[in-house]
Scaffold this active site. Structure first.
Site, PDB file in Angstrom:
ATOM      1  N   HIS A  94      -0.412   2.338  58.650  1.00 53.41           N
ATOM      2  CA  HIS A  94      -0.580   1.524  59.858  1.00 53.41           C
ATOM      3  C   HIS A  94       0.156   2.124  61.060  1.00 53.41           C
ATOM      4  O   HIS A  94      -0.043   1.673  62.188  1.00 53.41           O
ATOM      5  CB  HIS A  94      -0.191   0.062  59.609  1.00 53.41           C
ATOM      6  CG  HIS A  94       1.274  -0.224  59.536  1.00 53.41           C
ATOM      7  ND1 HIS A  94       1.937  -0.444  58.355  1.00 53.41           N
ATOM      8  CD2 HIS A  94       2.210  -0.358  60.501  1.00 53.41           C
ATOM      9  CE1 HIS A  94       3.211  -0.701  58.590  1.00 53.41           C
ATOM     10  NE2 HIS A  94       3.399  -0.653  59.892  1.00 53.41           N
ATOM     11  N   ASP A 124      -1.023   1.849  52.152  1.00 52.72           N
ATOM     12  CA  ASP A 124      -0.411   1.907  53.483  1.00 52.72           C
ATOM     13  C   ASP A 124       0.526   3.104  53.609  1.00 52.72           C
ATOM     14  O   ASP A 124       1.632   2.998  54.145  1.00 52.72           O
ATOM     15  CB  ASP A 124       0.328   0.609  53.816  1.00 52.72           C
ATOM     16  CG  ASP A 124       0.633   0.489  55.312  1.00 52.72           C
ATOM     17  OD1 ASP A 124       0.002   1.214  56.096  1.00 52.72           O
ATOM     18  OD2 ASP A 124       1.510  -0.309  55.683  1.00 52.72           O
ATOM     19  N   SER A 241       8.740   0.804  60.657  1.00 54.19           N
ATOM     20  CA  SER A 241       7.618   1.039  59.742  1.00 54.19           C
ATOM     21  C   SER A 241       7.508   2.521  59.410  1.00 54.19           C
ATOM     22  O   SER A 241       7.505   3.373  60.295  1.00 54.19           O
ATOM     23  CB  SER A 241       6.306   0.571  60.369  1.00 54.19           C
ATOM     24  OG  SER A 241       6.254  -0.823  60.438  1.00 54.19           O
ATOM     25  N   GLY A 291     -14.947  -2.305  39.734  1.00 50.15           N
ATOM     26  CA  GLY A 291     -15.481  -3.564  40.253  1.00 50.15           C
ATOM     27  C   GLY A 291     -15.033  -4.795  39.509  1.00 50.15           C
ATOM     28  O   GLY A 291     -15.843  -5.693  39.238  1.00 50.15           O
TER      29      GLY A 291
END
Length: 699
Positions: A94, A124, A241, A291
């Site tokens: 991010h 992330d 971050s 899935g």
């Protein structure tokens, strides 16, 4: 180290407590043992800090987002850590998302550009690599000089950046001391100290819920599926971050991702290490997908296995016959049990680590019966499609991924999805208009297969000479297949509407209402009017006998008496009813005396709102021509030439260079800018030649 520090703190409390008792002869402040312990604590913290601080970087990012049918550049900051001598940096996805330019400030305050190696939104995490700029042989003019320069460069030592190492996050225990490092609020490097409060934090939905929540970095982009966060209370803020969570041995045991209200969450180093290795090797993390979503069995009455919570239609598990409600017992030859939510992410990670296309035998239970199935894994597709802006058509769009197709109930992944449109732009003006969620299927009879195909069609049409005046687009909306016509425009084609020339008097005025008229001691029969506040130089008004301070009460015997501020345009309206070249008589009050003074009317001047303008998306720069009113307001004479900057995107190339609204661009590199046409020619030259640097000379 951890145990030692705990004992040290306990001993400090004991010594301090003893010192406060009656009869104590030594205080904690003077006890040499306590002083020695304090030094030991400081030494341990300093060891951890100094092992990582030199490798800490502040990351400045210029990214692009797609809003209102166009591109918008923005600036953001984050933190990261150099993890190899050649300059690989680990940070958060991010932080780097949609980034176009990365600049890293190192510990020695040197600013070094970096390139994006790869990103992994599901965890992330992202990896950058430092790319120092070199002048190489820019000034070499002979082959001999070039050869010398090349030899000199080849002899340079390979980069050897200070770097930190990953530690073992699996060895962490609740209560261990950790340090959060980074650049909060884009300030210089900082460190905070705290303890680990949870080593396997997951977020489960609802009160007493046990379903692992799917987190989103942005709408449609999942993250945290494989993560059990390290929860700690080392203070972090925006800007931290991507920064490291460090143990007292100076090892990275986490990458800080979330924080607030005294709680921080870090991605464990054991997960980060493998993700970073995959990104460096492949540019991404190859993963398998079957899935399936799982639910822990703690409140199901089961004693083993894991509950199949949902199955994606036509996914690998569905094709193998797995259904919601089945109890999965074995994966491959491994027995699996997930009693608690914290045990689900490792199970998903286990499946994702399977080779793509591998046949995965599973044992499951249904209605008390045990069954075998073979699931053929597929590659994990990106959640979000590629996004682009199509400015000439007035909208932005994204490619359609499998996840988007499922979420929107689409029959397949063909076409592109409109994400936003520009208000008043070609797509918005089309009948019917194009808007967010529309799926473009065809353009001028050509099928749109995917984003790459759509870009190719768009480029061919808009690069054609002449460019098309009309483009037919077929699209789907809510089950309907619609067709519309878009009339392309280019930013430089836009010209604001101008009024036809009308009569104008070169002065500025303010309404004089009753109360002000009394203060100005105006005659009773001539109270109210328009007080002249400025007479523009070089105009017919400047040649007349009108003066600043005069109050105009009538024009050719037509009374000008405003009743309120809503009548501020009354005088201008009256003048425009006359003809250019007329010389009406203006009745004015000056120092209590009523005078009649003629003034010749001339044609209206172009206002800033009517000025021709140009918008350059690549530079994030909008300009317009200089108007009469610009020259007057800034006291510029006719020798001052250029184009007036109306907007400079803070994160655009021009904004980063320091260009601001209100600047007057007078030269671009070696091209003199005198007006809008010369500006456009200079920018066209820049676009064609694409030099490494462009010099803007501004007033």
């Amino acid at each position: 180290m951890k145990l030692t520090l705990t004992l040290i703190f306990a001993l400090i409390l004991t010594v301090t407590g003893c010192a406060s008792q009656p009869g104590a002869t030594t205080t904690a402040a003077t006890d040499p043992g306590v002083a020695r312990l304090r030094q030991d604590i400081r030494r341990m913290i300093a060891t951890g800090r100094d092992s990582v601080f030199p490798a800490l970087v502040n990351i400045n990012v210029v990214s692009v987002s797609y809003v209102a049918g166009g591109e918008q550049k923005q600036r953001s900051v984050g933190s990261g850590t150099i993890i190899s001598p050649d300059g690989y940096i680990v940070t958060n996805y991010h932080v780097t998302a949609r980034g176009e330019k990365f600049t890293c400030t190192l510990a020695d305050r040197q600013q070094v550009p970096a390139i994006l190696v790869g990103e992994d939104p599901l965890t992330d995490l992202a990896v950058l690599k430092l790319q120092p700029e070199t002048d190489s042989s820019a000034n070499a003019t002979t082959s001999a000089e070039a050869a010398t320069t090349k030899a000199r460069e080849s002899s340079k030592a390979a980069p050897n950046y200070p770097h930190a190492s990953f530690g073992d996050s699996a060895s962490l225990q609740v209560g261990d001391y950790v340090m959060a490092m980074g650049s909060p609020f884009s300030l210089s490097r900082s460190v905070t100290l705290g303890i680990v409060s949870n080593t396997t934090r997951v977020f489960a939905g609802g009160l007493m819920g046990d379903d692992v929540q799917e987190m989103e970095l942005e709408p449609g982009q999942s993250t945290g599926l494989f993560t059990r966060w390290i929860q700690h209370d080392a203070l972090i803020h925006p800007g931290n971050s991507g920064g490291p969570l460090v143990n007292l041995r100076g090892e990275i045991i986490g990458i800080n991702e979330l924080g607030g209200v005294g709680i921080g969450y870090a991605i464990p180093s054991d997960l980060a290490r493998s993700v970073v290795a995959g990104i460096i090797k492949h540019g991404e993390v190859p993963r398998s997908w079957v899935g399936i979503a799982f639910k822990p069995i703690e409140r199901t009455g089961l004693t083993e296995g894991v509950l199949v919570n949902s199955v994606v239609k036509d996914g690998p598990a569905d094709q193998a016959g797995i259904k919601p409600g089945d109890i999965l017992l074995d994966i491959g030859v491994e027995r699996v049990t997930a009693r608690f939510a914290e045990e689900v992410p490792p199970l998903l990670q286990r499946i994702s680590d399977e080779p793509v296309g591998n046949t995965l035998p599973v044992l499951y239970q249904r209605d008390g019966q045990t069954h075998m199935a073979n699931i053929v894994t597929r590659a994990y597709e990106a959640d979000m499609g590629e996004r682009k802006s199509f400015r000439s058509w007035g909208f932005s769009a994204q490619g359609i991924t499998e996840k988007i197709a499922m979420a929107w109930g689409l029959k397949d992944q063909s076409g592109v999805m409109v994400t936003s449109d520009k208000s008043g732009g070609p797509a918005d003006r089309a009948e019917p208009s194009l808007g967010g969620g529309d799926i473009i299927r065809m353009v001028d009879g050509q099928p749109v297969k995917d984003m790459a195909g759509f870009v190719e069609i768009y480029s061919k049409l808009m690069d054609a000479t002449p460019a098309p005046e009309r483009v037919t687009i077929a699209f789907d909306r809510g089950g309907e297949n619609l067709v519309t016509i878009v009339k392309p425009t280019k930013d430089e084609d836009f010209e604001p509407p101008r009024e036809l020339p009308k009569a104008w008097l070169g002065l500025a005025t303010q309404p004089v209402l009753n109360e002000l008229a009394k203060e100005l001691k105006m005659p009773v029969d001539a109270q109210g009017g328009f007080r002249i506040t400025r007479i523009y130089p070089g105009t017919e008004a400047a040649k007349s006998e009108l003066k600043v301070g005069d109050v105009i009460v009538s024009v050719d015997a037509v009374r000008m008496r405003p009743r309120g501020m809503q009548d501020a345009g009354l005088l201008e309206t009256r003048i425009r009813q006359l003809d250019i070249g007329d010389s009406p008589a203006f009745t004015v009050v000056r120092d209590g005396e009523v005078l009649k003074l003629p003034a010749t009317l001339e044609k209206t001047r172009t206002t800033p709102a009517e000025a021709r303008r140009d918008s350059n998306g690549a530079f994030g720069l909008s300009v317009r021509e200089i108007t009469f009113f610009d020259r007057d307001g800034r006291r510029w004479d006719d020798s001052v030439q250029g184009v007036f900057v109306t907007d400079a995107d803070n994160a655009g190339w021009a904004g980063i260079a320091g260009i601001r609204p209100g600047d007057l661009i007078q030269r671009i590199s070696d091209k003199q800018v005198t007006d809008l046409d010369s500006y456009r020619k200079a920018m066209a030259t820049v676009a064609k030649e694409q030099p490494a640097r462009i010099v803007f000379v501004v007033l």
